[in-house]
Motif scaffolding. Structure first.
Motif, short mmCIF file in Angstrom:
data_model
loop_
_atom_site.label_atom_id
_atom_site.label_comp_id
_atom_site.label_asym_id
_atom_site.label_seq_id
_atom_site.Cartn_x
_atom_site.Cartn_y
_atom_site.Cartn_z
N UNK A 235 49.67 28.35 32.71
CA UNK A 235 49.69 28.14 31.27
C UNK A 235 51.05 28.51 30.70
N UNK A 236 51.37 27.96 29.57
CA UNK A 236 52.57 28.34 28.82
C UNK A 236 52.20 29.23 27.63
N UNK A 237 50.94 29.66 27.58
CA UNK A 237 50.48 30.45 26.45
C UNK A 237 51.00 31.88 26.55
N UNK A 238 51.68 32.34 25.51
CA UNK A 238 52.35 33.63 25.55
C UNK A 238 51.38 34.79 25.72
N UNK A 239 50.24 34.73 25.03
CA UNK A 239 49.30 35.84 25.13
C UNK A 239 48.77 35.98 26.55
N UNK A 240 48.29 34.87 27.15
CA UNK A 240 47.71 34.95 28.48
C UNK A 240 48.75 35.34 29.52
N UNK A 241 49.98 34.88 29.36
CA UNK A 241 51.04 35.31 30.28
C UNK A 241 51.27 36.81 30.17
N UNK A 242 51.26 37.32 28.94
CA UNK A 242 51.47 38.75 28.74
C UNK A 242 50.30 39.56 29.32
N UNK A 243 49.08 39.05 29.16
CA UNK A 243 47.92 39.73 29.73
C UNK A 243 48.07 39.84 31.24
N UNK A 244 48.47 38.76 31.87
CA UNK A 244 48.64 38.77 33.33
C UNK A 244 49.70 39.78 33.76
N UNK A 245 50.79 39.84 33.02
CA UNK A 245 51.86 40.77 33.37
C UNK A 245 51.42 42.22 33.20
N UNK A 246 50.65 42.51 32.16
CA UNK A 246 50.25 43.89 31.89
C UNK A 246 49.12 44.38 32.78
N UNK A 247 48.26 43.48 33.21
CA UNK A 247 47.10 43.89 34.00
C UNK A 247 47.11 43.30 35.40
N UNK A 248 48.29 43.03 35.92
CA UNK A 248 48.43 42.51 37.27
C UNK A 248 47.78 43.40 38.32
N UNK A 249 47.97 44.72 38.29
CA UNK A 249 47.34 45.58 39.31
C UNK A 249 45.82 45.49 39.29
N UNK A 250 45.22 45.44 38.11
CA UNK A 250 43.76 45.33 38.02
C UNK A 250 43.27 43.98 38.55
N UNK A 251 44.02 42.92 38.28
CA UNK A 251 43.65 41.60 38.77
C UNK A 251 43.72 41.56 40.29
N UNK A 252 44.77 42.11 40.86
CA UNK A 252 44.92 42.12 42.32
C UNK A 252 43.84 42.98 42.98
N UNK A 253 43.50 44.08 42.36
CA UNK A 253 42.46 44.94 42.93
C UNK A 253 41.10 44.24 42.92
N UNK A 254 40.80 43.56 41.83
CA UNK A 254 39.54 42.83 41.75
C UNK A 254 39.51 41.69 42.76
N UNK A 255 40.62 41.00 42.92
CA UNK A 255 40.72 39.91 43.90
C UNK A 255 40.44 40.44 45.31
N UNK A 256 40.98 41.62 45.63
CA UNK A 256 40.77 42.20 46.97
C UNK A 256 39.28 42.47 47.21
N UNK A 257 38.58 42.96 46.18
CA UNK A 257 37.15 43.21 46.31
C UNK A 257 36.39 41.91 46.57
N UNK A 258 36.72 40.88 45.80
CA UNK A 258 36.03 39.60 45.92
C UNK A 258 36.32 38.93 47.26
N UNK A 259 37.54 39.09 47.76
CA UNK A 259 37.86 38.53 49.07
C UNK A 259 37.12 39.28 50.17
N UNK A 260 37.08 40.60 50.08
CA UNK A 260 36.42 41.41 51.09
C UNK A 260 34.93 41.11 51.15
N UNK A 261 34.34 40.84 49.99
CA UNK A 261 32.90 40.59 49.92
C UNK A 261 32.56 39.11 50.15
N UNK A 262 33.56 38.30 50.44
CA UNK A 262 33.39 36.87 50.75
C UNK A 262 32.93 36.06 49.54
N UNK A 263 33.07 36.62 48.33
CA UNK A 263 32.80 35.84 47.13
C UNK A 263 33.86 34.75 46.99
#
Length: 422
Positions: free
Chosen positions: A335-363
Protein backbone atom coordinates in the motif's frame (compact mmCIF):
# COMPACT_ATOMS: atom_id res chain seq x y z
CA UNK A 1 -54.30 -39.99 -1.29
CA UNK A 2 -51.18 -38.32 -2.74
CA UNK A 3 -53.03 -35.02 -2.97
CA UNK A 4 -54.03 -35.27 0.69
CA UNK A 5 -50.44 -36.01 1.70
CA UNK A 6 -49.04 -33.17 -0.40
CA UNK A 7 -51.40 -30.53 0.99
CA UNK A 8 -49.79 -30.12 4.45
CA UNK A 9 -46.34 -30.18 2.87
CA UNK A 10 -47.18 -27.34 0.51
CA UNK A 11 -48.89 -25.45 3.34
CA UNK A 12 -45.73 -25.81 5.43
CA UNK A 13 -43.55 -24.63 2.54
CA UNK A 14 -45.72 -21.60 1.84
CA UNK A 15 -45.89 -20.49 5.48
CA UNK A 16 -42.27 -20.67 6.57
CA UNK A 17 -39.95 -17.67 6.53
CA UNK A 18 -36.65 -19.57 6.54
CA UNK A 19 -35.71 -22.03 3.80
CA UNK A 20 -33.07 -24.61 4.77
CA UNK A 21 -30.70 -25.46 1.95
CA UNK A 22 -28.07 -28.14 2.69
CA UNK A 23 -24.55 -27.62 1.46
CA UNK A 24 -23.94 -30.49 -0.98
CA UNK A 25 -20.17 -30.26 -0.76
CA UNK A 26 -19.96 -30.55 -4.53
CA UNK A 27 -21.10 -28.82 -7.72
CA UNK A 28 -24.67 -27.53 -7.85
CA UNK A 29 -26.75 -25.52 -10.30
CA UNK A 30 -28.76 -22.32 -9.98
CA UNK A 31 -31.50 -21.84 -12.57
CA UNK A 32 -32.83 -18.28 -12.91
CA UNK A 33 -35.93 -17.70 -15.01
CA UNK A 34 -37.42 -14.31 -15.83
CA UNK A 35 -36.39 -10.83 -16.91
CA UNK A 36 -32.65 -10.45 -16.26
CA UNK A 37 -31.44 -6.85 -15.62
CA UNK A 38 -29.58 -5.32 -18.55
CA UNK A 39 -28.28 -2.28 -16.68
CA UNK A 40 -26.97 -1.36 -13.23
CA UNK A 41 -30.11 0.64 -12.37
CA UNK A 42 -32.55 -2.18 -13.15
CA UNK A 43 -34.12 -4.56 -10.63
CA UNK A 44 -36.59 -7.28 -11.56
CA UNK A 45 -38.26 -10.29 -9.95
CA UNK A 46 -37.31 -13.77 -11.15
CA UNK A 47 -37.82 -17.42 -10.24
CA UNK A 48 -34.82 -19.25 -8.80
CA UNK A 49 -34.34 -23.01 -8.56
CA UNK A 50 -31.36 -24.69 -6.90
CA UNK A 51 -30.50 -28.20 -8.04
CA UNK A 52 -28.08 -30.79 -6.66
CA UNK A 53 -27.63 -33.21 -9.51
CA UNK A 54 -31.12 -33.99 -10.80
CA UNK A 55 -32.85 -33.07 -7.53
CA UNK A 56 -34.53 -29.69 -7.07
CA UNK A 57 -33.62 -28.58 -3.55
CA UNK A 58 -35.20 -25.12 -3.52
CA UNK A 59 -37.58 -23.01 -5.57
CA UNK A 60 -38.09 -19.40 -4.62
CA UNK A 61 -38.84 -15.98 -6.05
CA UNK A 62 -36.18 -13.28 -5.77
CA UNK A 63 -35.56 -9.74 -6.82
CA UNK A 64 -32.38 -9.52 -8.88
CA UNK A 65 -30.01 -6.69 -9.72
CA UNK A 66 -26.39 -6.21 -10.72
CA UNK A 67 -23.92 -6.45 -7.84
CA UNK A 68 -20.57 -4.80 -7.17
CA UNK A 69 -18.79 -1.55 -7.95
CA UNK A 70 -15.70 -2.13 -10.08
CA UNK A 71 -17.21 -5.38 -11.37
CA UNK A 72 -19.99 -3.45 -13.09
CA UNK A 73 -17.44 -2.91 -15.86
CA UNK A 74 -16.67 -6.62 -16.26
CA UNK A 75 -17.83 -8.61 -19.26
CA UNK A 76 -19.49 -11.14 -16.94
CA UNK A 77 -21.88 -9.44 -14.52
CA UNK A 78 -22.44 -10.31 -10.89
CA UNK A 79 -25.94 -10.41 -9.39
CA UNK A 80 -27.58 -9.86 -6.01
CA UNK A 81 -30.64 -11.92 -5.12
CA UNK A 82 -33.10 -10.91 -2.39
CA UNK A 83 -35.40 -13.81 -1.50
CA UNK A 84 -39.20 -13.53 -1.57
CA UNK A 85 -42.21 -15.78 -1.16
CA UNK A 86 -45.04 -15.93 -3.70
CA UNK A 87 -46.66 -12.87 -2.10
CA UNK A 88 -43.51 -10.75 -2.30
CA UNK A 89 -42.65 -11.05 1.41
CA UNK A 90 -39.06 -11.39 2.57
CA UNK A 91 -37.67 -14.89 3.10
CA UNK A 92 -34.36 -15.98 4.61
CA UNK A 93 -32.27 -18.86 3.26
CA UNK A 94 -29.96 -20.83 5.53
CA UNK A 95 -27.30 -22.47 3.37
CA UNK A 96 -25.41 -25.21 5.19
CA UNK A 97 -23.79 -23.85 8.35
CA UNK A 98 -24.20 -20.21 7.35
CA UNK A 99 -26.58 -18.01 9.30
CA UNK A 100 -29.98 -17.37 7.68
CA UNK A 101 -29.87 -14.40 5.33
CA UNK A 102 -32.32 -12.60 3.08
CA UNK A 103 -29.80 -11.98 0.30
CA UNK A 104 -27.03 -13.76 -1.55
CA UNK A 105 -24.54 -12.58 -4.16
CA UNK A 106 -23.76 -14.48 -7.34
CA UNK A 107 -20.22 -13.31 -8.05
CA UNK A 108 -19.08 -13.68 -11.64
CA UNK A 109 -15.48 -12.43 -11.40
CA UNK A 110 -15.45 -11.45 -15.05
CA UNK A 111 -12.59 -9.99 -17.06
CA UNK A 112 -11.71 -6.33 -17.46
CA UNK A 113 -8.74 -6.72 -19.76
CA UNK A 114 -8.01 -3.00 -20.02
CA UNK A 115 -6.88 -2.92 -16.39
CA UNK A 116 -4.87 -6.12 -16.13
CA UNK A 117 -5.59 -9.70 -15.15
CA UNK A 118 -8.55 -10.61 -12.95
CA UNK A 119 -9.15 -13.76 -10.94
CA UNK A 120 -10.85 -16.09 -13.37
CA UNK A 121 -10.40 -19.06 -11.01
CA UNK A 122 -13.05 -17.32 -8.83
CA UNK A 123 -11.24 -18.85 -5.83
CA UNK A 124 -9.19 -16.02 -4.35
CA UNK A 125 -11.97 -14.15 -2.57
CA UNK A 126 -13.24 -17.27 -0.79
CA UNK A 127 -9.82 -18.72 0.05
CA UNK A 128 -8.33 -15.44 1.29
CA UNK A 129 -11.31 -14.82 3.57
CA UNK A 130 -10.85 -18.29 5.06
CA UNK A 131 -7.14 -17.63 5.60
CA UNK A 132 -8.07 -14.48 7.49
CA UNK A 133 -10.61 -16.37 9.64
CA UNK A 134 -8.04 -19.07 10.37
CA UNK A 135 -5.54 -16.44 11.52
CA UNK A 136 -8.09 -14.65 13.70
CA UNK A 137 -9.26 -17.93 15.23
CA UNK A 138 -5.74 -19.10 16.14
CA UNK A 139 -5.97 -18.03 19.79
CA UNK A 140 -7.02 -19.71 22.99
CA UNK A 141 -10.53 -19.31 24.35
CA UNK A 142 -12.28 -16.87 24.23
CA UNK A 143 -10.12 -14.80 21.86
CA UNK A 144 -10.60 -17.43 19.16
CA UNK A 145 -14.22 -16.27 18.75
CA UNK A 146 -13.09 -13.13 16.82
CA UNK A 147 -15.79 -10.95 18.39
CA UNK A 148 -15.49 -10.34 22.16
CA UNK A 149 -17.33 -12.82 24.35
CA UNK A 150 -19.67 -10.06 25.52
CA UNK A 151 -20.97 -9.80 21.95
CA UNK A 152 -21.79 -13.51 21.92
CA UNK A 153 -23.71 -13.15 25.17
CA UNK A 154 -25.63 -10.19 23.74
CA UNK A 155 -26.48 -12.12 20.57
CA UNK A 156 -28.35 -14.71 22.63
CA UNK A 157 -30.13 -12.26 24.90
CA UNK A 158 -33.22 -12.31 22.66
CA UNK A 159 -33.27 -16.15 22.72
CA UNK A 160 -32.39 -16.29 19.03
CA UNK A 161 -29.78 -19.00 19.58
CA UNK A 162 -25.99 -18.87 19.38
CA UNK A 163 -24.72 -17.40 16.08
CA UNK A 164 -22.14 -20.14 15.60
CA UNK A 165 -22.22 -19.74 11.81
CA UNK A 166 -21.06 -16.11 11.97
CA UNK A 167 -18.33 -15.52 9.37
CA UNK A 168 -17.02 -12.02 10.22
CA UNK A 169 -16.36 -11.69 6.49
CA UNK A 170 -17.76 -13.53 3.47
CA UNK A 171 -17.79 -17.11 2.26
CA UNK A 172 -18.80 -18.65 -1.03
CA UNK A 173 -19.46 -21.87 -2.89
CA UNK A 174 -18.93 -22.28 -6.66
CA UNK A 175 -22.01 -23.15 -8.72
CA UNK A 176 -23.21 -23.32 -12.32
CA UNK A 177 -25.68 -20.58 -13.25
CA UNK A 178 -28.25 -20.80 -16.04
CA UNK A 179 -30.14 -17.69 -17.15
CA UNK A 180 -33.40 -18.65 -18.83
CA UNK A 181 -32.03 -22.07 -19.69
CA UNK A 182 -28.70 -20.85 -21.10
CA UNK A 183 -25.43 -21.63 -19.32
CA UNK A 184 -24.05 -18.29 -18.02
CA UNK A 185 -20.91 -19.63 -16.40
CA UNK A 186 -19.48 -20.68 -13.07
CA UNK A 187 -20.35 -18.21 -10.32
CA UNK A 188 -19.72 -18.05 -6.59
CA UNK A 189 -22.81 -18.25 -4.36
CA UNK A 190 -21.44 -15.79 -1.79
CA UNK A 191 -22.74 -14.36 1.45
CA UNK A 192 -23.73 -10.70 1.29
CA UNK A 193 -22.08 -9.80 4.63
CA UNK A 194 -25.22 -9.10 6.70
CA UNK A 195 -24.56 -7.53 10.11
CA UNK A 196 -25.66 -10.81 11.73
CA UNK A 197 -22.47 -12.36 10.35
CA UNK A 198 -20.59 -9.97 12.64
CA UNK A 199 -22.68 -10.97 15.69
CA UNK A 200 -24.36 -7.59 15.56
CA UNK A 201 -27.80 -6.05 15.55
CA UNK A 202 -28.59 -2.80 13.78
CA UNK A 203 -30.92 -1.87 16.64
CA UNK A 204 -28.01 -1.89 19.12
CA UNK A 205 -26.32 1.55 19.09
CA UNK A 206 -23.10 -0.01 20.44
CA UNK A 207 -22.76 -2.27 17.39
CA UNK A 208 -20.78 -0.33 14.80
CA UNK A 209 -19.90 -1.78 11.39
CA UNK A 210 -18.41 0.67 8.92
CA UNK A 211 -16.29 0.51 5.78
CA UNK A 212 -14.35 3.05 3.72
CA UNK A 213 -15.63 3.63 0.21
CA UNK A 214 -12.88 4.71 -2.20
CA UNK A 215 -11.85 7.70 -0.11
CA UNK A 216 -8.90 10.04 -0.63
CA UNK A 217 -5.31 9.17 0.21
CA UNK A 218 -5.51 10.70 3.67
CA UNK A 219 -8.70 8.82 4.54
CA UNK A 220 -7.08 7.20 7.58
CA UNK A 221 -5.46 10.31 9.00
CA UNK A 222 -7.67 13.30 8.20
CA UNK A 223 -11.30 13.29 9.27
CA UNK A 224 -12.07 16.67 7.72
CA UNK A 225 -13.62 16.09 4.33
CA UNK A 226 -13.35 12.28 4.49
CA UNK A 227 -16.30 11.43 6.72
CA UNK A 228 -18.53 11.06 3.66
CA UNK A 229 -16.23 8.24 2.48
CA UNK A 230 -17.24 6.02 5.42
CA UNK A 231 -20.38 3.93 4.98
CA UNK A 232 -22.14 2.53 8.05
CA UNK A 233 -23.92 -0.83 7.91
CA UNK A 234 -24.75 -0.61 11.63
CA UNK A 235 -26.37 0.82 13.71
CA UNK A 236 -29.50 2.16 12.04
CA UNK A 237 -28.72 5.69 13.20
CA UNK A 238 -24.93 5.88 13.39
CA UNK A 239 -23.03 8.40 15.48
CA UNK A 240 -19.68 9.26 13.88
CA UNK A 241 -18.11 10.59 17.10
CA UNK A 242 -16.01 7.53 17.95
CA UNK A 243 -14.83 7.02 14.36
CA UNK A 244 -13.83 10.67 14.15
CA UNK A 245 -11.85 10.25 17.37
CA UNK A 246 -10.09 7.20 15.92
CA UNK A 247 -9.13 8.92 12.66
CA UNK A 248 -8.03 12.06 14.52
CA UNK A 249 -5.83 9.90 16.73
CA UNK A 250 -4.34 8.22 13.64
CA UNK A 251 -3.62 11.64 12.15
CA UNK A 252 -1.83 12.59 15.32
CA UNK A 253 0.38 9.51 15.02
CA UNK A 254 1.65 10.79 11.69
CA UNK A 255 2.30 14.36 12.81
CA UNK A 256 3.64 13.36 16.23
CA UNK A 257 0.89 14.88 18.35
CA UNK A 258 -0.35 11.49 19.65
CA UNK A 259 1.48 8.39 20.85
CA UNK A 260 1.68 4.86 19.43
CA UNK A 261 1.71 3.72 23.05
CA UNK A 262 -2.00 4.56 23.22
CA UNK A 263 -2.96 2.38 20.26
CA UNK A 264 -4.56 -0.30 22.45
CA UNK A 265 -6.83 2.31 24.01
CA UNK A 266 -8.62 2.78 20.68
CA UNK A 267 -8.43 -0.68 19.12
CA UNK A 268 -8.43 -4.41 19.52
CA UNK A 269 -4.67 -4.51 18.98
CA UNK A 270 -4.42 -8.19 18.00
CA UNK A 271 -6.86 -7.77 15.12
CA UNK A 272 -4.77 -4.94 13.64
CA UNK A 273 -1.59 -7.03 13.92
CA UNK A 274 -3.31 -10.03 12.34
CA UNK A 275 -4.82 -7.96 9.57
CA UNK A 276 -1.52 -6.32 8.59
CA UNK A 277 0.15 -9.73 8.60
CA UNK A 278 -2.67 -11.21 6.53
CA UNK A 279 -2.45 -8.43 3.91
CA UNK A 280 1.28 -9.08 3.62
CA UNK A 281 0.74 -12.81 3.21
CA UNK A 282 -1.83 -12.63 0.39
CA UNK A 283 -0.42 -9.33 -0.99
CA UNK A 284 -3.73 -7.52 -0.88
CA UNK A 285 -2.77 -4.15 -2.28
CA UNK A 286 -6.15 -2.45 -1.82
CA UNK A 287 -7.24 -3.87 1.53
CA UNK A 288 -5.66 -1.14 3.62
CA UNK A 289 -7.45 1.79 2.04
CA UNK A 290 -10.73 0.21 0.93
CA UNK A 291 -12.11 -3.32 1.06
CA UNK A 292 -12.29 -3.83 4.81
CA UNK A 293 -14.67 -3.31 7.71
CA UNK A 294 -14.10 -1.69 11.06
CA UNK A 295 -16.20 -3.33 13.77
CA UNK A 296 -16.90 -2.30 17.34
CA UNK A 297 -19.16 -4.03 19.84
CA UNK A 298 -18.66 -1.47 22.62
CA UNK A 299 -19.90 1.75 21.04
CA UNK A 300 -16.60 2.64 19.40
CA UNK A 301 -14.34 2.35 22.43
CA UNK A 302 -12.30 -0.30 20.60
CA UNK A 303 -12.28 -0.92 16.86
CA UNK A 304 -11.47 -4.29 15.28
CA UNK A 305 -10.49 -4.87 11.63
CA UNK A 306 -12.32 -7.40 9.45
CA UNK A 307 -11.31 -8.52 5.96
CA UNK A 308 -13.65 -8.08 3.01
CA UNK A 309 -13.64 -8.22 -0.83
CA UNK A 310 -10.48 -10.21 -1.50
CA UNK A 311 -10.46 -11.23 -5.17
CA UNK A 312 -7.39 -9.06 -5.86
CA UNK A 313 -4.95 -11.17 -3.84
CA UNK A 314 -2.43 -13.99 -4.35
CA UNK A 315 -0.78 -12.36 -7.36
CA UNK A 316 -3.75 -10.42 -8.74
CA UNK A 317 -3.12 -6.68 -8.60
CA UNK A 318 -5.21 -3.98 -10.27
CA UNK A 319 -3.51 -3.18 -13.56
CA UNK A 320 -1.00 -6.00 -13.11
CA UNK A 321 0.12 -8.98 -15.13
CA UNK A 322 1.94 -12.11 -14.00
CA UNK A 323 5.37 -10.61 -14.78
CA UNK A 324 4.76 -7.69 -12.41
CA UNK A 325 3.12 -9.69 -9.59
CA UNK A 326 5.85 -12.09 -8.55
CA UNK A 327 5.52 -13.01 -4.87
CA UNK A 328 9.03 -11.77 -4.13
CA UNK A 329 8.35 -8.36 -5.68
CA UNK A 330 5.13 -7.21 -4.01
CA UNK A 331 6.00 -4.93 -1.12
CA UNK A 332 5.12 -5.19 2.57
CA UNK A 333 2.69 -3.68 3.18
CA UNK A 334 1.27 -3.55 -0.33
CA UNK A 335 0.00 0.00 0.00
CA UNK A 336 0.98 3.64 -0.38
CA UNK A 337 -1.20 4.59 2.58
CA UNK A 338 0.84 6.57 5.11
CA UNK A 339 -1.00 5.37 8.20
CA UNK A 340 -0.73 1.65 7.41
CA UNK A 341 2.93 2.01 6.44
CA UNK A 342 3.60 3.74 9.76
CA UNK A 343 1.71 1.02 11.65
CA UNK A 344 3.88 -1.63 10.03
CA UNK A 345 7.07 0.23 10.89
CA UNK A 346 6.07 0.77 14.53
CA UNK A 347 4.78 -2.72 15.23
CA UNK A 348 7.09 -4.80 13.06
CA UNK A 349 8.39 -6.90 16.00
CA UNK A 350 4.84 -7.82 17.07
CA UNK A 351 3.90 -8.73 13.50
CA UNK A 352 6.97 -10.96 13.10
CA UNK A 353 6.34 -12.65 16.44
CA UNK A 354 2.74 -13.40 15.54
CA UNK A 355 3.82 -14.73 12.13
CA UNK A 356 6.28 -17.11 13.83
CA UNK A 357 3.47 -18.50 16.02
CA UNK A 358 1.17 -19.01 13.03
CA UNK A 359 3.92 -20.69 11.01
CA UNK A 360 4.87 -22.99 13.89
CA UNK A 361 1.24 -24.01 14.39
CA UNK A 362 0.80 -24.66 10.63
CA UNK A 363 -1.95 -22.03 10.34
CA UNK A 364 0.23 -20.47 7.64
CA UNK A 365 1.88 -23.12 5.48
CA UNK A 366 1.89 -24.44 1.96
CA UNK A 367 0.05 -27.56 3.13
CA UNK A 368 -2.73 -25.50 4.73
CA UNK A 369 -3.07 -23.35 1.62
CA UNK A 370 -3.23 -26.29 -0.78
CA UNK A 371 -5.90 -27.80 1.45
CA UNK A 372 -8.03 -24.70 0.92
CA UNK A 373 -7.39 -24.80 -2.82
CA UNK A 374 -8.41 -28.46 -2.99
CA UNK A 375 -11.56 -27.76 -0.99
CA UNK A 376 -12.65 -25.07 -3.43
CA UNK A 377 -11.76 -26.67 -6.75
CA UNK A 378 -13.19 -30.10 -5.96
CA UNK A 379 -16.62 -28.45 -5.86
CA UNK A 380 -16.42 -27.33 -9.50
CA UNK A 381 -17.27 -29.45 -12.51
CA UNK A 382 -14.09 -29.16 -14.67
CA UNK A 383 -16.22 -29.07 -17.81
CA UNK A 384 -18.17 -26.12 -16.42
CA UNK A 385 -14.97 -24.20 -15.65
CA UNK A 386 -13.72 -24.92 -19.16
CA UNK A 387 -16.99 -23.67 -20.63
CA UNK A 388 -16.86 -20.56 -18.45
CA UNK A 389 -13.35 -19.74 -19.68
CA UNK A 390 -14.51 -20.16 -23.27
CA UNK A 391 -17.38 -17.75 -22.65
CA UNK A 392 -15.61 -15.10 -20.60
CA UNK A 393 -11.87 -15.60 -21.08
CA UNK A 394 -9.06 -16.36 -18.66
CA UNK A 395 -5.38 -15.50 -18.07
CA UNK A 396 -2.10 -17.08 -16.97
CA UNK A 397 -2.68 -16.18 -13.31
CA UNK A 398 -6.00 -18.00 -13.13
CA UNK A 399 -5.02 -21.56 -12.39
CA UNK A 400 -4.63 -23.88 -9.43
CA UNK A 401 -0.94 -24.36 -10.23
CA UNK A 402 -0.21 -20.63 -10.38
CA UNK A 403 -1.87 -19.97 -7.01
CA UNK A 404 -0.16 -22.90 -5.29
CA UNK A 405 3.26 -21.93 -6.62
CA UNK A 406 2.74 -18.23 -5.84
CA UNK A 407 1.84 -18.91 -2.18
CA UNK A 408 4.70 -21.38 -1.70
CA UNK A 409 7.17 -18.75 -2.86
CA UNK A 410 5.44 -15.96 -0.89
CA UNK A 411 5.69 -17.89 2.38
CA UNK A 412 9.36 -18.70 1.72
CA UNK A 413 10.02 -15.03 0.97
CA UNK A 414 8.21 -13.85 4.12
CA UNK A 415 10.17 -16.39 6.16
CA UNK A 416 13.36 -14.74 4.92
CA UNK A 417 12.06 -11.19 5.39
CA UNK A 418 10.80 -11.84 8.90
CA UNK A 419 13.52 -14.20 10.07
CA UNK A 420 11.41 -17.31 10.61
CA UNK A 421 13.05 -20.70 10.77
CA UNK A 422 11.35 -23.90 11.86
Amino acid sequence: MAQNLDAPVWQFRSDRKVVYLPDPGTAFSVLITGSIPQGSSEETVVSVSVMFGDSVMMQCAASIKWQGQSSLGANKKSYKLAWQDDDGNDVDVKFGSWLPAGKVDLKGFGSMSAIGNFDRTMARDVISAQIWRNIRSAYSWPNNRIAPLSAWYAAESDMSGPPVGALFSTDGKPCDVYLNGVFAGVFVWRTAAPVSDYVMSKSNPDHILVQPQHGPGDLWSNWSGTNSSWEFDSPKKPDTTSLKSLITYFGGLLDGSTSWGDFRKFTDFNSWIDYTLFCALVASFDSQTNNLYLASWDGGKHYHVCAYDLDETIGIVWGGKSATCEPEDLAIPATQNSFWNAFYQNFGPEIRARYAVLRYRNVISQEAFVGLLDGFFKRIDPNSLKADSKLWGTNDQSSYAYMADWMSRRIAWLDAQWGYSA
